[in-house]
Design an enzyme around this catalytic site. Structure first.
Site, PDB file in Angstrom:
ATOM      1  N   TYR A 253     -32.277  12.310   9.660  1.00 39.53           N
ATOM      2  CA  TYR A 253     -32.124  10.828   9.870  1.00 39.53           C
ATOM      3  C   TYR A 253     -33.203  10.092   8.629  1.00 39.53           C
ATOM      4  O   TYR A 253     -34.055  10.463   8.344  1.00 39.53           O
ATOM      5  CB  TYR A 253     -32.857  10.493  11.285  1.00 39.53           C
ATOM      6  CG  TYR A 253     -32.174  10.432  12.464  1.00 39.53           C
ATOM      7  CD1 TYR A 253     -31.148   9.810  12.620  1.00 39.53           C
ATOM      8  CD2 TYR A 253     -32.415  11.585  13.512  1.00 39.53           C
ATOM      9  CE1 TYR A 253     -30.353  10.043  13.971  1.00 39.53           C
ATOM     10  CE2 TYR A 253     -31.871  11.755  14.514  1.00 39.53           C
ATOM     11  CZ  TYR A 253     -30.756  10.889  14.876  1.00 39.53           C
ATOM     12  OH  TYR A 253     -29.949  10.939  15.711  1.00 39.53           O
ATOM     13  N   MET A 301     -35.101  14.369  17.706  1.00 43.67           N
ATOM     14  CA  MET A 301     -35.568  14.871  19.243  1.00 43.67           C
ATOM     15  C   MET A 301     -35.172  16.251  19.717  1.00 43.67           C
ATOM     16  O   MET A 301     -36.091  16.663  20.201  1.00 43.67           O
ATOM     17  CB  MET A 301     -34.570  13.724  20.550  1.00 43.67           C
ATOM     18  CG  MET A 301     -35.212  14.174  21.743  1.00 43.67           C
ATOM     19  SD  MET A 301     -34.166  12.851  22.818  1.00 43.67           S
ATOM     20  CE  MET A 301     -34.393  11.174  22.299  1.00 43.67           C
TER      21      MET A 301
END
Ligand code: PLP
Length: 359
Positions: A253, A301
């Site tokens: 990301y 996550m």
């Protein structure tokens, strides 16, 4: 494939026995609040109860209930603000009085239930958190002794800076506590002041009980590793994919890592949803035997990416250690220090989806 924490219960007992060996006669009240610092309340409570521990400390009413419902034979010392419900008004539960209002509250609830509550008074000797004001102690003490509904068993306090031997504030708090102790004339009242760091740094003030948390889980409260303490928790995660990365590839990301050269990368099934701190992005490491592999890119996550270019062994790496384990740099004392935080935060943020395996 999931991340897991391995909890070594023999290490727990090793640590408790080590603490016992450096104390004279004071009794250990291990602190097992917040899911036993992430290690699992009931397994830790059970193991302690089988190893001569009589009393454990918790912070919340739900934590009291969990232990009561388990039928584990332990006294439960509640460090928090008193709140009485019938299911926790039991002979093995000891409560804290923080104020005159707490005494009024105990008297009114216990009168209705015709019940005598075991209590300690907590005194605020300078931390300015829980505990009654020094000036109110004498009144609270007299009221507690007078009450038909209170069995006063102890008086305690808590140091704000026990991990800093040079803190003048500790001396001030200790002197304040001595003044309180001098006001107590009844010989059956017990005293306690110290957490883990206090046990190491203020051995002259062990009093009747000590309340170690962090150190029973094998982590030194003094930032430096103490080899007599063995980490109880090892946080592990599986490698689920390998990739060859080319110079210029952008990882994860936000493309926060750009490869400067061709690299071997592995993807690990574990992310901030499991308890890997986000600040490990591009700065943390994972461990395998004597190897340390940098985390590259942002922690997601569920996943982290690691640079395994330097790994030169034939054996496949199935799992890596996030912290704990045998590699000396995997100790939480080092890791927390590097990220300018405290090990407690990392231990207590391991999430529910991480399986706890007891060995
Ligand atoms: C009142 C009290 N006593 C003892 C402890 C245990 O401290 P440590 O884990 O540093 O040993 C705590 C922890 O927060 C506490 O709040």
């Amino acid at each position: 494939m999931n991340s897991e924490v391995r909890i070594n219960l023999n290490h727990l007992i090793n640590n408790v026995n080590y603490l016992k060996s450096i104390m004279s006669n004071s009794e250990i009240y291990p602190v097992i609040k917040s899911n036993a610092y992430g290690h699992g309340t009931l397994k830790i409570a059970q193991k302690l109860s089988e190893n001569e521990i009589k009393t454990v400390c918790v912070a919340t009413c739900n934590e009291i209930v969990e232990i009561i419902n388990s039928n584990i034979k332990l006294n439960i010392f509640h460090l928090g603000k008193i709140f009485l419900k019938k299911n926790i008004m039991q002979k093995n539960v000891v409560f804290t009085i923080n104020s005159i209002n707490d005494i009024k509250y105990i008297n009114s609830v216990c009168k209705k239930n015709n019940y005598v509550l075991r209590c300690h008074i907590k005194v605020d000797t300078g931390m300015r958190r829980l505990g009654c004001e020094m000036i109110d102690f004498c009144d609270i003490y007299k009221l507690a002794l007078k009450s038909k509904y209170i069995k006063l068993e102890g008086v305690y306090s808590h140091l704000s800076s026990a991990d800093n031997k040079n803190s003048k504030h500790n001396s001030k708090q200790i002197n304040n506590f001595k003044k309180i102790v001098n006001q107590v004339k009844e010989s059956n009242i017990k005293f306690h002041l110290l957490n883990s760091a206090g046990v190491f740094n203020y051995k002259d003030y062990l009093y009747d009980f000590v309340r170690p948390g962090l150190s029973i889980y094998g982590i030194s409260p003094n930032k430096k590793v103490n080899n007599n303490l063995k980490p109880v928790m090892e946080f592990l995660a599986p490698i689920i994919l390998h990739k060859q990365i080319k110079k210029g590839d952008k990882i994860g990301y936000g493309c926060s890592f750009i490869a400067k050269k061709n690299m071997k990368m592995a993807i690990v099934q574990c992310g901030y949803g499991d308890g890997v701190p986000i600040e490990f992005s591009n700065r943390g490491q994972v461990f395998y035997e004597d190897f340390q592999f940098p985390i590259i890119g942002r922690v997601s996550m569920d996943l982290i990416c690691i640079d395994i270019t330097k790994y030169n062994q034939k054996k496949n790496i199935d799992k890596v250690t996030i912290w704990g384990g045998k590699n000396k740099y995997s100790r939480l004392e080092y890791i927390a220090n590097k990220f300018n935080t405290i090990p407690y935060v990392y231990l207590t943020r391991i999430s529910n989806r991480v399986e706890r395996k007891y060995v």
